[in-house]
Scaffold this active site. Sequence first.
Site, PDB file in Angstrom:
ATOM      1  N   ARG A  22      32.516  14.724 -11.575  1.00 21.30           N
ATOM      2  CA  ARG A  22      31.199  14.338 -11.031  1.00 21.30           C
ATOM      3  C   ARG A  22      30.810  15.298  -9.922  1.00 21.30           C
ATOM      4  NH1 ARG A  22      31.599   7.753 -10.878  1.00 21.30           N
ATOM      5  NH2 ARG A  22      32.132   7.621 -13.078  1.00 21.30           N
ATOM      6  N   SER A 113      27.748   7.662 -13.577  1.00 22.00           N
ATOM      7  CA  SER A 113      27.840   6.219 -13.390  1.00 22.00           C
ATOM      8  C   SER A 113      26.809   5.661 -12.421  1.00 22.00           C
ATOM      9  CB  SER A 113      29.255   5.877 -12.946  1.00 22.00           C
ATOM     10  OG  SER A 113      29.414   4.498 -12.875  1.00 22.00           O
ATOM     11  N   HIS A 114      27.285   5.126 -11.312  1.00 23.69           N
ATOM     12  CA  HIS A 114      26.410   4.447 -10.357  1.00 23.69           C
ATOM     13  C   HIS A 114      25.817   5.403  -9.331  1.00 23.69           C
ATOM     14  CE1 HIS A 114      30.477   4.815  -9.064  1.00 23.69           C
ATOM     15  NE2 HIS A 114      30.064   4.801  -7.823  1.00 23.69           N
ATOM     16  N   LYS A 126      32.792  13.304 -18.869  1.00 19.34           N
ATOM     17  CA  LYS A 126      34.194  12.921 -19.048  1.00 19.34           C
ATOM     18  C   LYS A 126      34.541  12.889 -20.529  1.00 19.34           C
ATOM     19  CE  LYS A 126      33.789   7.902 -19.056  1.00 19.34           C
ATOM     20  NZ  LYS A 126      34.478   6.682 -18.721  1.00 19.34           N
ATOM     21  N   ASP A 278      24.953  -0.994 -14.206  1.00 18.70           N
ATOM     22  CA  ASP A 278      24.821   0.274 -13.479  1.00 18.70           C
ATOM     23  C   ASP A 278      24.260   1.400 -14.352  1.00 18.70           C
ATOM     24  OD1 ASP A 278      26.999   0.674 -15.124  1.00 18.70           O
ATOM     25  OD2 ASP A 278      28.028   1.964 -13.679  1.00 18.70           O
ATOM     26  N   ASP A 280      25.464   3.806 -16.228  1.00 24.33           N
ATOM     27  CA  ASP A 280      25.954   4.027 -17.597  1.00 24.33           C
ATOM     28  C   ASP A 280      26.367   2.735 -18.292  1.00 24.33           C
ATOM     29  OD1 ASP A 280      28.117   3.833 -15.854  1.00 24.33           O
ATOM     30  OD2 ASP A 280      29.431   4.977 -17.175  1.00 24.33           O
ATOM     31  N   ASP A 282      28.549   0.293 -17.618  1.00 21.65           N
ATOM     32  CA  ASP A 282      29.884  -0.306 -17.673  1.00 21.65           C
ATOM     33  C   ASP A 282      30.158  -1.282 -16.537  1.00 21.65           C
ATOM     34  OD1 ASP A 282      30.079   1.665 -15.774  1.00 21.65           O
ATOM     35  OD2 ASP A 282      31.767   2.722 -16.698  1.00 21.65           O
ATOM     36  N   ARG A 283      29.344  -1.246 -15.485  1.00 17.34           N
ATOM     37  CA  ARG A 283      29.563  -2.189 -14.378  1.00 17.34           C
ATOM     38  C   ARG A 283      28.640  -3.400 -14.490  1.00 17.34           C
ATOM     39  NH1 ARG A 283      30.707   0.895  -8.765  1.00 17.34           N
ATOM     40  NH2 ARG A 283      32.136   2.455  -9.598  1.00 17.34           N
ATOM     41  N   THR A 345      43.495   2.295  -9.311  1.00 16.99           N
ATOM     42  CA  THR A 345      42.055   2.305  -9.561  1.00 16.99           C
ATOM     43  C   THR A 345      41.727   3.341 -10.631  1.00 16.99           C
ATOM     44  OG1 THR A 345      41.532   1.594  -7.341  1.00 16.99           O
ATOM     45  CG2 THR A 345      39.827   2.833  -8.504  1.00 16.99           C
ATOM     46  N   GLU A 364      38.189  -4.969 -12.288  1.00 14.22           N
ATOM     47  CA  GLU A 364      38.326  -4.255 -11.028  1.00 14.22           C
ATOM     48  C   GLU A 364      37.341  -4.804 -10.018  1.00 14.22           C
ATOM     49  OE1 GLU A 364      39.462   0.137 -11.369  1.00 14.22           O
ATOM     50  OE2 GLU A 364      37.771  -0.119 -12.702  1.00 14.22           O
ATOM     51  N   GLU A 365      37.715  -4.650  -8.758  1.00 13.67           N
ATOM     52  CA  GLU A 365      36.825  -5.081  -7.680  1.00 13.67           C
ATOM     53  C   GLU A 365      35.515  -4.300  -7.672  1.00 13.67           C
ATOM     54  OE1 GLU A 365      36.231  -2.654  -5.287  1.00 13.67           O
ATOM     55  OE2 GLU A 365      37.644  -1.362  -6.344  1.00 13.67           O
ATOM     56  N   SER A 366      35.529  -3.112  -8.268  1.00 14.49           N
ATOM     57  CA  SER A 366      34.353  -2.236  -8.233  1.00 14.49           C
ATOM     58  C   SER A 366      33.329  -2.628  -9.304  1.00 14.49           C
ATOM     59  CB  SER A 366      34.788  -0.789  -8.411  1.00 14.49           C
ATOM     60  OG  SER A 366      35.562  -0.644  -9.592  1.00 14.49           O
ATOM     61  N   LYS A 377      35.125  -0.462 -19.388  1.00 18.51           N
ATOM     62  CA  LYS A 377      34.568  -1.711 -18.886  1.00 18.51           C
ATOM     63  C   LYS A 377      33.161  -1.858 -19.461  1.00 18.51           C
ATOM     64  CE  LYS A 377      33.509   0.363 -14.367  1.00 18.51           C
ATOM     65  NZ  LYS A 377      34.181   1.656 -14.290  1.00 18.51           N
ATOM     66  N   ARG A 497      37.389   3.679   1.529  1.00 23.66           N
ATOM     67  CA  ARG A 497      37.234   2.282   1.126  1.00 23.66           C
ATOM     68  C   ARG A 497      38.319   1.459   1.817  1.00 23.66           C
ATOM     69  NH1 ARG A 497      33.487   3.087  -2.642  1.00 23.66           N
ATOM     70  NH2 ARG A 497      33.824   4.311  -4.537  1.00 23.66           N
TER      71      ARG A 497
HETATM   72  C1  G16 Z   1      34.991   4.469 -11.887  1.00 20.27           C
HETATM   73  C2  G16 Z   1      36.281   4.037 -12.547  1.00 20.27           C
HETATM   74  C3  G16 Z   1      36.704   2.702 -12.012  1.00 20.27           C
HETATM   75  C4  G16 Z   1      36.794   2.738 -10.518  1.00 20.27           C
HETATM   76  C5  G16 Z   1      35.471   3.194  -9.929  1.00 20.27           C
HETATM   77  C6  G16 Z   1      35.538   3.409  -8.441  1.00 20.27           C
HETATM   78  O1  G16 Z   1      33.975   3.601 -12.276  1.00 20.27           O
HETATM   79  O2  G16 Z   1      36.168   3.975 -13.938  1.00 20.27           O
HETATM   80  O3  G16 Z   1      37.931   2.395 -12.573  1.00 20.27           O
HETATM   81  O4  G16 Z   1      37.127   1.482 -10.005  1.00 20.27           O
HETATM   82  O5  G16 Z   1      35.118   4.429 -10.492  1.00 20.27           O
HETATM   83  O6  G16 Z   1      36.439   4.422  -8.178  1.00 20.27           O
HETATM   84  P1  G16 Z   1      36.594   5.002  -6.736  1.00 20.27           P
HETATM   85  O7  G16 Z   1      37.013   3.856  -5.863  1.00 20.27           O
HETATM   86  O8  G16 Z   1      37.651   6.053  -6.861  1.00 20.27           O
HETATM   87  O9  G16 Z   1      35.259   5.538  -6.298  1.00 20.27           O
HETATM   88  P2  G16 Z   1      32.559   4.136 -12.711  1.00 20.27           P
HETATM   89  O10 G16 Z   1      31.745   2.910 -12.977  1.00 20.27           O
HETATM   90  O11 G16 Z   1      32.072   4.938 -11.525  1.00 20.27           O
HETATM   91  O12 G16 Z   1      32.808   4.986 -13.902  1.00 20.27           O
END
Ligand code: G16
Length: 544
Positions: A22, A113-114, A126, A278, A280, A282-283, A345, A364-366, A377, A497
């Site tokens: 990213r 993603s977000h 990816k 979000d 893409d 997945d969230r 994570t 996940e918490e995220s 996800k 974090r």
């Molecule tokens: C990605 C990963 C998740 C992770 C999140 C936050 O999500 O696929 O498993 O929890 O990033 O990661 P970090 O805490 O390292 O920023 P996504 O939705 O951004 O693809």
Amino acid sequence: MNIATISTTPFTDQKPGTSGLRKAVTVFQKPHYLENFVQSIFDSLEGSQGKTLVLGGDGRYYNRQAIQTILKMAAANGFGRILVGRGGIMSTPAASCVIRKYQAFGGIILSASHNPGGPEGDFGIKYNTSNGGPAPEKVTEAIYACSKEIEQYKILEAEDIDLDKLGEFKLGSMAVEVLDSVQPYTQLMESLFDFDRIQELLTSRQFRMCMDTMHAVTGPYAHSILEHRLGAPAGTVVNGTPLEDFGGGHPDPNLVYAHDLVDILFGEDAPAFGAASDGDGDRNMILGRHFFVTPSDSLAVLTANAHLVPGYSQGLAGVARSMPTSGAVDRVAAQAGIDCYETPTGWKFFGNLLDAGKATLCGEESFGTGSNHVREKDGLWAVLFWLNILAVRGESVEQIVRSHWQTYGRNFYSRHDYEEVDAQKAGELMERLRQMTPEMKGKQLGNYEVDYSDDFSYTDPVDGSVSNKQGIRIVFTDGSRIVFRLSGTGTKGATLRVYLESYEPDASKHDQDTQKALAPLIEIAEQVAQIKDSTGREQPTVIT
Ligand code: G16
């Protein structure tokens, strides 16, 4: 048509993070930057000649150009067939679904993603393997190794493909199929959930919901499934048209960035159920009327109620959560007598557990929840899972969560993010904490006694691979925890974090405000890590 071989030199910053590479769009626009990384992916693969690759992205700025480049590079590198989403668009879970359905060799997903999009925003790429999941570390390491040695890439000299026309085309000797991924994704959802009961709920006068897809990729999937297939009134899905810059917003479904939804669900005459997804897809974030469900609680509630949902009514093999995610699901698993795995994570760490049949649900918490139906996800899946539970139980979101706490106790939980802080200082903070961990055991911090402290290390139970340095944990004797990690998905400076968790079995105390309940731990985190000094920030940027 000619295959051109272009000379290039390596970039030093192409190491994939938590979820692929990213960077700012402007970085990807540098000559050869995208091509180098794509060629590195192809160079790291064995046996891809003549095989099928899935390709799609979240539709953000630069998606279309990147898709055309990757198509021509795939043709030049000997792929036999590419399945590409209409308009170059596929949500991340839909891409996983398509890879699995068509038994593709792998897939390339374009998304940050977000993270915000647009010319000044971020872009990402990816690689997913044939199980439909994000490439494991050994694959991303191999890609990175190739990126450091690359000298040339191959690309077909050809006209662009019309990505808006469904059907089959030729690019050199490679076949390109432009498909609408909404259809296979909908079929998969229909095989898991009780669509009849959800339809009854969504068309009843007593129930209203709102889904905010944040001008991102989930819009078409949500319109099609919730409104067209399940009969929810038009207007149920808001911000439903994907835009290259997400309408200028930050497509992250949390209480800060999904403010349109939060205003609706916490306003007067609020609907019974709210959800957001979000960039893409997945969230997810789940809200009830005037009520926020933490992602950790959401995973626990889905696990406890999985028997009500057709696709999971046969029982769960096990569950998995990332280390910083609260232990709420552990309590459900313990009572149900199933295994609960704790991974670093990154969704990629769930892949082996799902493939080996050790876990059925993951979270996940995220703001990520998913299951063995795909290997990513899945935001809309989580929404349908909740709707299925609501339809069967006939209770409100708040009632369901509160009765869950009564049964299992409540894990008060919050994450404090310090975004875009000085990377060197953040690194030093983590190193200081790392040095402290061996001496923490037995220490009294406020009213808490340290049970143990470490830098989380994970040994994959399936292939034995080891991942070190996955976050500093300070775990207290009553099970409360503070975890410190640096994000692996940010593109500017570093994001610190801080994850805070405390367990409360006493139902009479479940009404407390989360930040108040966690105040003693917040103070200890500051005392131990000197966050204000290190980051120059008085407050976190985002609290979830
Ligand atoms: C990605 C990963 C998740 C992770 C999140 C936050 O999500 O696929 O498993 O929890 O990033 O990661 P970090 O805490 O390292 O920023 P996504 O939705 O951004 O693809």
